[in-house]
Enzyme design. Structure first.
Site, PDB file in Angstrom:
ATOM      1  N   SER A 169     -11.397 -24.002  38.465  1.00  0.00           N
ATOM      2  CA  SER A 169     -10.057 -24.024  39.053  1.00  0.00           C
ATOM      3  C   SER A 169     -10.046 -24.725  40.414  1.00  0.00           C
ATOM      4  O   SER A 169     -10.411 -25.888  40.520  1.00  0.00           O
ATOM      5  CB  SER A 169      -9.509 -22.599  39.129  1.00  0.00           C
ATOM      6  OG  SER A 169      -8.133 -22.605  39.428  1.00  0.00           O
ATOM      7  N   ASP A 224     -11.546 -26.253  33.937  1.00  0.00           N
ATOM      8  CA  ASP A 224     -10.095 -26.211  34.089  1.00  0.00           C
ATOM      9  C   ASP A 224      -9.690 -26.371  35.562  1.00  0.00           C
ATOM     10  O   ASP A 224      -9.101 -25.469  36.161  1.00  0.00           O
ATOM     11  CB  ASP A 224      -9.524 -24.898  33.521  1.00  0.00           C
ATOM     12  CG  ASP A 224      -8.136 -25.102  32.913  1.00  0.00           C
ATOM     13  OD1 ASP A 224      -7.867 -26.193  32.397  1.00  0.00           O
ATOM     14  OD2 ASP A 224      -7.325 -24.159  32.948  1.00  0.00           O
ATOM     15  N   HIS A 239      -6.689 -19.994  31.169  1.00  0.00           N
ATOM     16  CA  HIS A 239      -7.349 -20.625  32.317  1.00  0.00           C
ATOM     17  C   HIS A 239      -8.794 -20.125  32.445  1.00  0.00           C
ATOM     18  O   HIS A 239      -9.715 -20.901  32.702  1.00  0.00           O
ATOM     19  CB  HIS A 239      -6.548 -20.293  33.575  1.00  0.00           C
ATOM     20  CG  HIS A 239      -6.942 -21.046  34.803  1.00  0.00           C
ATOM     21  ND1 HIS A 239      -7.188 -22.399  34.818  1.00  0.00           N
ATOM     22  CD2 HIS A 239      -7.100 -20.630  36.097  1.00  0.00           C
ATOM     23  CE1 HIS A 239      -7.488 -22.788  36.055  1.00  0.00           C
ATOM     24  NE2 HIS A 239      -7.449 -21.738  36.833  1.00  0.00           N
TER      25      HIS A 239
END
Length: 341
Positions: A143, A173, A243
């Site tokens: 992230s 991600d 996610h």
């Protein structure tokens, strides 16, 4: 193992501030056999870290960067660390930047990440000068940590006037908000090889190809198989399920306990993958830790909805999602079974 996140809406609305003291960031060296077995060092005490008897400089070294609102107590770091501790060929260092990754996403965490990354690049260059082998160094980030990895790579290249470049960055991600299409996001030039795993594209994760090789399991977006129907309560377990699936995939790929790998095929699009329209490739392609660093382009695959997620060659031929193991979209988000015993 999972630490509850409180007052999420207040954090996003900017009603809580995080400290901007970069010295709060720490290095954690995990040496096993459990995650409790670790040594902690201040960011600017890299000399002591390099002298730690549990750091073997002849091995590969991974630096893991966690994401927004995370710290060493969250599930993702435990799962990632446990997977690496199964290996005998890799040192694992986690950057604990929990205090800086807190607060409002826009005004605190992103700003702090952009300030911390150049400082970390400076520290890493010092470590490369004193024994850490850049040829065996690999940054993995989830992230916002994935975007920070890109900034670090850019800074190292810039500070050495192109003489040094990180060998590999793997972004799980990488964060979407405030990075696309504004620029300054992770890109293929940030390391000699940049591989990206997309699992929540256009929501929390990057919406477009952004590395040397981009992997799009289950189309790369929400809902990933086995994830509950989104309730769109920001940063809730339900909302983050797809996610988070990126680091579950990564951890499984790191662990050699599972013989079946994340086989993937090159395609122009998810639509082509569904129609079995693959592009020619010479070598088998796997997503994750064992990904060959000679490839480039976009790769597609399907996974199971629970561990083990990898489907091997079966994952390279499209099947209806209802046929995937564990593909139940309940309203209760149950974490997949642990990667390690």
């Amino acid at each position: 193992m999972h630490k509850a996140i409180k007052n999420k809406s207040r954090l996003l609305c900017g009603l809580k501030n995080s400290k901007a003291d970069l010295s709060t960031a720490k290095f954690i060296l995990y040496y096993g056999p459990t995650v409790a077995d670790s040594d902690i060092y201040d960011l600017h005490d890299s000399k002591s870290l390099l002298e730690d008897e549990n750091l073997n400089l002849s091995k590969n070294t991974v630096l893991y960067l966690h994401g927004y609102l995370e710290d060493p107590d969250v599930e993702s770091i435990h799962v990632i660390a446990e997977a690496y501790l199964e290996r005998t060929d890799t040192n694992l260092i986690v950057l604990d930047w929990g205090e800086l990754a807190d607060g409002n996403y826009m005004f605190d965490a992103v700003v702090n990440a952009k300030q911390l990354a150049p400082e970390l690049a400076k520290v890493l260059l010092e470590m490369f000068d004193h024994g850490l082998d850049i040829e065996k160094f690999h940054i993995v980030g989830h992230s916002l940590g994935g975007q920070m990895a890109g900034i670090i790579g850019r800074e190292i290249f810039k500070r050495t006037k192109g003489v040094r470049k990180i060998k590999r960055i793997s972004a799980l991600d990488p964060a979407f908000p405030l990075f696309y299409p504004l620029g300054g996001h992770l890109n293929a030039n940030d390391a000699e090889f940049v591989d990206v795993i997309h699992t929540d594209a256009w929501l929390y994760g990057a919406p477009t190809s952004t590395g040397t090789a981009d992997f799009w399991p289950n189309s790369g977006g929400t809902l990933q198989p086995g994830c509950p129907k989104r309730n769109y309560k920001m940063l809730s377990d339900n909302d983050l399920s797809s996610h988070r699936r990126s680091w579950w995939f990564w951890a499984e790929s790191v662990s050699d306990r599972f013989p079946i790998k994340f086989d993937a095929v090159p395609c122009k699009s998810w639509s082509d993958f569904k129609q079995n329209k693959t592009m020619e490739t010479c070598a088998p392609i796997v997503m994750g830790h064992h990904c060959p660093t000679s490839i480039h382009g976009n790769f597609y695959l399907q996974t199971n909805g629970q561990t083990p997620f990898a489907r091997g060659k079966e994952g390279t031929v499209y099947v209806e999602p209802k046929e995937l193991l564990g593909n139940t979209h309940s309203n209760i988000c149950e974490a997949p079974q642990t990667i390690v015993k």
